[in-house]
Design an enzyme around this catalytic site. Structure first.
Site, PDB file in Angstrom:
ATOM      1  N   LYS A 144       1.741   2.133  -3.310  1.00 44.65           N
ATOM      2  CA  LYS A 144       0.810   2.879  -4.328  1.00 44.65           C
ATOM      3  C   LYS A 144       0.523   4.398  -3.812  1.00 44.65           C
ATOM      4  O   LYS A 144       0.280   5.244  -4.734  1.00 44.65           O
ATOM      5  CB  LYS A 144      -0.591   2.137  -3.865  1.00 44.65           C
ATOM      6  CG  LYS A 144      -0.653   0.935  -4.399  1.00 44.65           C
ATOM      7  CD  LYS A 144      -0.747   0.904  -5.991  1.00 44.65           C
ATOM      8  CE  LYS A 144      -1.463  -0.548  -6.371  1.00 44.65           C
ATOM      9  NZ  LYS A 144      -1.567  -0.360  -7.872  1.00 44.65           N
ATOM     10  N   HIS A 183       0.829  -1.033  -0.094  1.00 42.31           N
ATOM     11  CA  HIS A 183       0.028   0.103  -0.156  1.00 42.31           C
ATOM     12  C   HIS A 183       0.617   1.159  -0.035  1.00 42.31           C
ATOM     13  O   HIS A 183       0.553   2.333  -0.626  1.00 42.31           O
ATOM     14  CB  HIS A 183      -1.050  -0.160   1.204  1.00 42.31           C
ATOM     15  CG  HIS A 183      -1.990  -1.209   1.212  1.00 42.31           C
ATOM     16  ND1 HIS A 183      -1.972  -1.988   1.863  1.00 42.31           N
ATOM     17  CD2 HIS A 183      -3.179  -1.124   0.306  1.00 42.31           C
ATOM     18  CE1 HIS A 183      -3.177  -2.943   1.639  1.00 42.31           C
ATOM     19  NE2 HIS A 183      -3.673  -2.277   0.715  1.00 42.31           N
TER      20      HIS A 183
END
Length: 384
Positions: free
Chosen positions: A185, A182
């Site tokens: 991202k 994550h």
């Protein structure tokens, strides 16, 4: 419109390419086939058998009469990226080509470094290739709702109006990711916003929730067009695990108390969201963010829904949570942008009954029960 789908051999990339092709777009796919390599590394397989990329492409031409050129190569190879963009000359690029599993990124140092290097550097290469070959290309980047984490305030669509000491500004919504995946991202989002601001790129960042389902209007037209169904504890989703456990007559394994809440959407809605974003591009210099989800559920609510929908007895078992995350939290996500463009969502309760139980039942002999058990823990590296 000419659309290049990166990661076009993957769970979502392949049905997205079919959906865009079926809607009349000249579509090509690019993939380094790394996702198939992760299966070999982990000793697992898709619940539903999938064909190799060449067979898929040939089957689609046979079924639809439309061709999908396939490029095999890596975004880490900048020369390859430039060559493909010049050769195919896309109007839009859909970017799925990243390592997508939080547990995979948390296995150890090597997997964390690989995930960040693969995802962030690959996207940087793509940014430069767009800026130097055709800055007008619209990049539709698949992000994740996991970028936001679980803040104790409403989650806006990418941007937040802030007032501080009597002054106001509009800034990217603060991020609190829950894994090295994550985090990659988040780095992508910041790099892409920077590219829009300084180079005039046009980018749509789709912060996507957990996708469920395995069939779209195009993949059901021939068995050779099927996409993946991941269920293992590294790449599988909690919903896929619950459905398989229900069909096999095993307890649904809830991590912790089950209060963790996330956004969800049907795979048919995913491919439609991407089509809507492609056909309604961001403006030059615009970093546009859509929260791509349709419903939200806690893990306990998911387990209850599966138990209620399944035609048989279902038990629930609570396991120690291998992740480091809040057990209970506020979760209210704004997701109006794609609905405003025309998205008409499917509901999870309908998809479970329509297809998911049947898909699992037809392939239950391919399930490895050991693959359902969590093997990756978030607590931290072991001392050497």
């Amino acid at each position: 419109m000419r659309v290049l789908v990166l990661g076009g051999d993957g769970y979502l990339g392949w049905p997205t390419a079919l959906h865009l092709s079926d809607r009349g777009h000249d579509t090509a796919v690019l993939d380094n086939l790394a996702r198939r390599g992760y299966d070999r590394e982990l000793g697992v397989q898709s619940l539903v058998p999938i064909e190799d990329l060449d067979t898929r492409v040939a089957a689609w031409e046979e079924v639809s009469g439309r061709t999908i050129p396939a490029y095999t190569g890596d975004l880490l190879d900048a020369d390859f990226v430039y060559r493909v963009l010049r050769e195919f000359a896309p109007d839009a690029i859909v970017h799925f080509a990243e390592q997508r599993a939080a547990p995979y990124s948390m296995i150890d140092r090597e997997h964390a470094v690989y995930t960040q290097h693969n995802n962030v550097v690959g996207t940087l290469n793509l940014m430069y290739a767009i800026a130097e070959t055709n800055p007008d290309i619209h990049l539709v980047k698949l992000g994740t709702m996991g970028e936001y984490g679980t803040p104790n305030i409403d989650i806006e669509e990418g941007w937040l109006e802030v007032e501080h000491n009597g002054r106001k500004d509009r800034m990217l919504y603060p991020k609190k990711p829950g894994s090295f995946y994550h985090l990659s991202k988040v780095h992508d989002s910041h790099n892409l916003e920077f590219g829009c601001r300084i180079w005039g790129m046009r980018v749509t960042d789709l912060n996507q929730g957990v996708v469920y389902g395995q069939q779209t209007d195009q993949t059901v037209r021939d068995a050779r067009l099927a996409t993946r169904f991941d269920y293992d504890a590294v790449f599988g989703t909690v919903l896929n695990r619950f459905v398989i456990q229900a069909v096999l007559g095993e307890p649904l394994t809830v991590y912790g108390a089950g209060g963790q809440t996330r956004g969800f959407l049907d795979i048919r809605d995913t491919v439609e969201c991407i089509r809507l974003a492609v056909e309604n591009p961001a403006d030059a210099g615009e970093f546009r963010v859509f929260n791509q989800m349709t419903e939200s559920y806690s893990v306990s609510q998911l387990a209850a829904l599966v138990a209620e929908s399944f035609a048989g007895p279902v038990q629930v078992e609570h396991l120690e949570n291998p992740r480091v995350e809040q057990a209970e939290h506020y979760y209210n996500v704004k997701h109006t942008g794609l609905v405003g463009l025309g998205l008409q969502p499917h509901l999870l309760s309908e998809t479970l009954i329509e297809s998911m139980f049947d898909i699992v039942s037809a392939n239950k002999d391919r399930v490895d029960p050991a693959a359902l058990l969590p093997t990756v823990r978030w607590q931290g590296p072991l001392k050497r």
